[in-house]
Motif scaffolding. Structure first.
Motif, PDB file in Angstrom:
ATOM      1  N   GLY B  28       0.819  -1.215   0.000  1.00  0.00           N
ATOM      2  CA  GLY B  28       0.000   0.000   0.000  1.00  0.00           C
ATOM      3  C   GLY B  28       0.847   1.256   0.000  1.00  0.00           C
ATOM      4  N   PHE B  29       1.803   1.330   0.889  1.00  0.00           N
ATOM      5  CA  PHE B  29       2.628   2.542   0.943  1.00  0.00           C
ATOM      6  C   PHE B  29       3.580   2.636  -0.241  1.00  0.00           C
ATOM      7  N   GLY B  34       4.252   5.797  -3.927  1.00  0.00           N
ATOM      8  CA  GLY B  34       5.371   5.775  -4.871  1.00  0.00           C
ATOM      9  C   GLY B  34       4.969   5.972  -6.316  1.00  0.00           C
ATOM     10  N   SER B  35       3.652   5.820  -6.620  1.00  0.00           N
ATOM     11  CA  SER B  35       3.241   5.950  -8.017  1.00  0.00           C
ATOM     12  C   SER B  35       2.993   7.406  -8.413  1.00  0.00           C
ATOM     13  N   TYR B  43       9.843  14.053   1.563  1.00  0.00           N
ATOM     14  CA  TYR B  43      10.976  13.286   2.085  1.00  0.00           C
ATOM     15  C   TYR B  43      10.975  13.277   3.607  1.00  0.00           C
ATOM     16  N   ILE B  44      11.207  12.126   4.176  1.00  0.00           N
ATOM     17  CA  ILE B  44      11.274  11.989   5.635  1.00  0.00           C
ATOM     18  C   ILE B  44      12.647  11.439   5.990  1.00  0.00           C
ATOM     19  N   LEU B  45      13.394  12.155   6.804  1.00  0.00           N
ATOM     20  CA  LEU B  45      14.779  11.789   7.147  1.00  0.00           C
ATOM     21  C   LEU B  45      15.615  11.562   5.888  1.00  0.00           C
ATOM     22  N   GLY B  46      15.258  12.252   4.815  1.00  0.00           N
ATOM     23  CA  GLY B  46      16.010  12.119   3.577  1.00  0.00           C
ATOM     24  C   GLY B  46      15.454  11.067   2.622  1.00  0.00           C
ATOM     25  N   PHE B  47      14.602  10.152   3.146  1.00  0.00           N
ATOM     26  CA  PHE B  47      14.063   9.098   2.279  1.00  0.00           C
ATOM     27  C   PHE B  47      12.752   9.554   1.637  1.00  0.00           C
ATOM     28  N   PRO B  48      12.489   9.118   0.403  1.00  0.00           N
ATOM     29  CA  PRO B  48      11.167   9.392  -0.170  1.00  0.00           C
ATOM     30  C   PRO B  48      10.096   8.792   0.736  1.00  0.00           C
ATOM     31  N   ASP B  49       8.936   9.486   0.829  1.00  0.00           N
ATOM     32  CA  ASP B  49       7.909   9.044   1.790  1.00  0.00           C
ATOM     33  C   ASP B  49       7.471   7.593   1.571  1.00  0.00           C
ATOM     34  N   SER B  54       6.872   2.349   3.776  1.00  0.00           N
ATOM     35  CA  SER B  54       6.756   0.954   3.371  1.00  0.00           C
ATOM     36  C   SER B  54       7.869   0.101   3.980  1.00  0.00           C
ATOM     37  N   CYS B  55       9.109   0.536   3.833  1.00  0.00           N
ATOM     38  CA  CYS B  55      10.226  -0.329   4.217  1.00  0.00           C
ATOM     39  C   CYS B  55      10.739  -0.067   5.626  1.00  0.00           C
ATOM     40  N   ILE B  56      10.898   1.200   6.011  1.00  0.00           N
ATOM     41  CA  ILE B  56      11.489   1.470   7.326  1.00  0.00           C
ATOM     42  C   ILE B  56      10.433   1.342   8.426  1.00  0.00           C
TER      43      ILE B  56
END
Lengths: 482, 86
Positions: B28-29, B34-35, B43-49, B54-56
């Motif tokens: 879902g995330f 991502g689409s 961006y959150i902590l440098g990562f794409p949302d 989804s992963c972290i």
């Protein structure tokens, strides 16, 4: 090559050897019977060792060198894919769970095939089919892993491939042959620890070298915005394809014999509970770290051609030599911990499942002992010879073997545990269907592109489910009393 | 039926349920956020949302769930043949 890089590796190997000798002492003093000791560590694994050996067995050369290399090329989409492996941390133990451990003890099972044998009314076809697929498929997986190990030592030390492979082969053989499963599991725990520490150090170093995560993301965006999307560098990594890895490296792992045998090796349910927590955290941590290292290395070292060399190259570039040595022991540890597990498993299949079951059921303890040591050594030597002339494409061979075994074993194991109507006809049909459809589909997919745009493993797993259920119900339907 | 198997069956179902929820969260995330076009990513902590959730976050939440399950839901049983529940 810098001597400072080599010293930490030599120390690492020394520790591994020490564990081998320690295990062989335990083996001699044990009272539980040689086979159970040698191939199952006397069913005494604690939570930490159990978790680590599961994670380390699964985290192989492909995920440790190939995986980050692919992330380097494809971007965050591949990190997303790799995170499907977190599920193995809890899924295998929760699904096989207590019932498998209880039944394995009740049946006195030492190998996965022992379990299948009792469950499927001593069917010779089930046993031989299962043993053949384990020996053939895991043999090819092992060879690929040895090539990875040899290549890694070659690239780190500058030795010739043959010499490097020889060192690798001797190191693994010594502790596996003398120490058996216990040595495998305990060295896996050390190797798992090395992987956790190694990937953490390298991740931090890459983030610092790249000027922080936001900076790295900006660099990636400037180079190619696709790198920060879930769709891969060329935008062709589809959601269906990535999701199908949930079967291949996630839930399907339940069917892998090297994982299943670990689910019968733990001491008590407290060990299992602890392993659930540690296994989930450690597998997620290692996967996330090492694949992020792969993609984060891109702005720091653009233009690496051979994907498998990303991790060694970046470690040598940004770390002081001695630290790089510690970090680079991690992929070596990953390869060793997979190879050792496969070696002991294939050996157990030959000795226990084939020889003792059908060739010489009355073999004396002494004979079994000599045979176990002998078969393990012989297997290792053959793999060494095969690996001298290495086949291409590590990941390819590796996934081929794992996917085929998953399709063959997942339903005979899982439904054999939980569905009373499953019988030997279902199991035989399921194994044959799984393997044949996997191989057929594999050739189709390599010729025409992936059918339905999903990984090869999915359809054979579905077909083998249908085969299991329909044959169990159609031929000689009976209710099994556990 | 062996009462230990009842416990085992329940825990296997919990494993299936957790994997399904985990998959929905992950998917879902990743593909929900991502689409979007890349320019619209936050961006959150440098990562794409999409990646962060989804992963972290997904990994952290699954780890917490497993800890809670182990502490409060899973039951200790004896694995030996003659043993009763402890």
């Amino acid at each position: 090559m810098n001597i400072q890089v080599i010293i930490p590796m030599v120390i690492f190997l020394a520790i591994i050897f020490f564990i081998g000798f320690w295990s062989s002492k335990k083996l001699e003093s044990s009272t539980g019977g040689f086979l159970q000791e040698y191939f199952l560590g006397g069913r005494e694994l604690g939570g930490f060792v159990l978790a680590m050996t599961m994670v380390a067995t699964y985290g192989s050369a492909s995920s440790f060198l190939g995986g980050p290399g692919t992330a380097y090329t494809m971007g965050l989409g591949w990190v997303l894919l790799s995170m499907t492996q977190v599920v193995t941390g809890y899924f295998v133990l929760l699904i096989l769970g207590k019932k498998f451990a209880i039944l394995a003890r009740k049946y006195n099972a030492i190998t996965l095939i022992d379990f299948l044998k009792v469950r499927y009314s001593n069917s010779k076809v089930v046993v031989l089919l299962a043993a053949a697929s384990i020996i053939i498929f895991l043999f090819s997986a092992m060879t690929a892993q040895w090539v990875g190990g040899g290549r890694l030592i070659e690239s780190l030390t500058g030795m010739k491939y043959t010499t490097a492979l020889f060192i690798f082969a001797v190191s693994v053989l010594v502790y596996v042959v003398i120490g058996g499963f216990r040595a495998v599991a305990v060295t896996d725990a050390v190797q798992g620890g090395v992987m956790v520490i190694g990937t953490l150090i390298l991740l931090i170093a890459v983030i610092i070298a790249g000027g922080g995560v936001p900076n790295i993301m900006q660099d990636l965006l400037n180079e190619n915005p696709n790198l920060v999307t879930p769709y891969g560098n060329e935008g062709n990594l589809s959601a269906a394809y990535v999701s199908s890895f949930w079967i291949l490296v996630g839930v399907g792992v339940v069917g892998l014999p090297q994982m299943a045998v670990r689910a019968m090796s733990y001491k008590n349910t407290r060990s299992m509970h602890r392993a659930l927590v540690i296994g989930t955290i450690v597998s997620g941590f290692i996967m996330l770290n090492m694949h992020l290292i792969g993609i984060f290395a891109r702005p720091i070292m653009p233009g690496i051609e051979v994907a498998d060399t990303v991790i060694p190259l970046v470690a040598l570039k940004i770390l002081p030599a001695w630290l790089a040595g510690i970090v680079l022991a991690a992929p070596l540890a990953a390869i060793m911990s997979t190879v050792d597990s496969l070696l002991i498993l294939v050996s157990s299949s030959i000795v226990k499942d084939v020889y003792i079951n059908y060739i010489n059921p009355n073999a004396t303890e002494k004979k079994v002992k000599i045979l176990s040591f002998g078969v393990t050594t012989l297997l290792g030597s053959i793999v060494f010879l095969l690996a001298l002339n290495p086949p291409e494409l590590l990941i390819f061979l590796n996934l081929f073997a794992f996917g085929g075994l998953e399709a063959a074993f997942i339903w005979p194991v899982v439904l054999g545990l939980y569905w009373p109507y499953g019988n030997k006809y279902g199991a035989i049909a399921s194994m044959i269907t799984g393997i044949i459809s996997y191989i057929a589909l594999h050739f189709y997919n390599s010729a025409y592109g992936n059918l339905f745009d999903i990984h090869t493993v999915v359809i054979p797993v579905i077909l083998s489910l249908l085969a299991y259920v329909s044959f169990s119900l159609l031929i000689n339907k009976t209710k099994y009393i556990f | 039926m062996d009462p230990r198997f009842k416990i085992a069956h329940r825990e296997a179902l919990i494993g299936v349920a957790l994997a399904i929820v985990h998959f929905i969260w992950w998917f879902g995330f990743a593909y929900g956020l991502g689409s979007k076009p890349v320019e619209e990513y936050s961006y959150i902590l440098g990562f794409p949302d999409w990646f962060f959730y989804s992963c972290i976050m997904g990994f952290i939440l699954v780890a917490i769930t497993v800890i809670v399950l182990v502490k409060f839901v899973l039951k200790d049983v004896s694995l030996e043949e003659e043993g009763d529940e402890r």
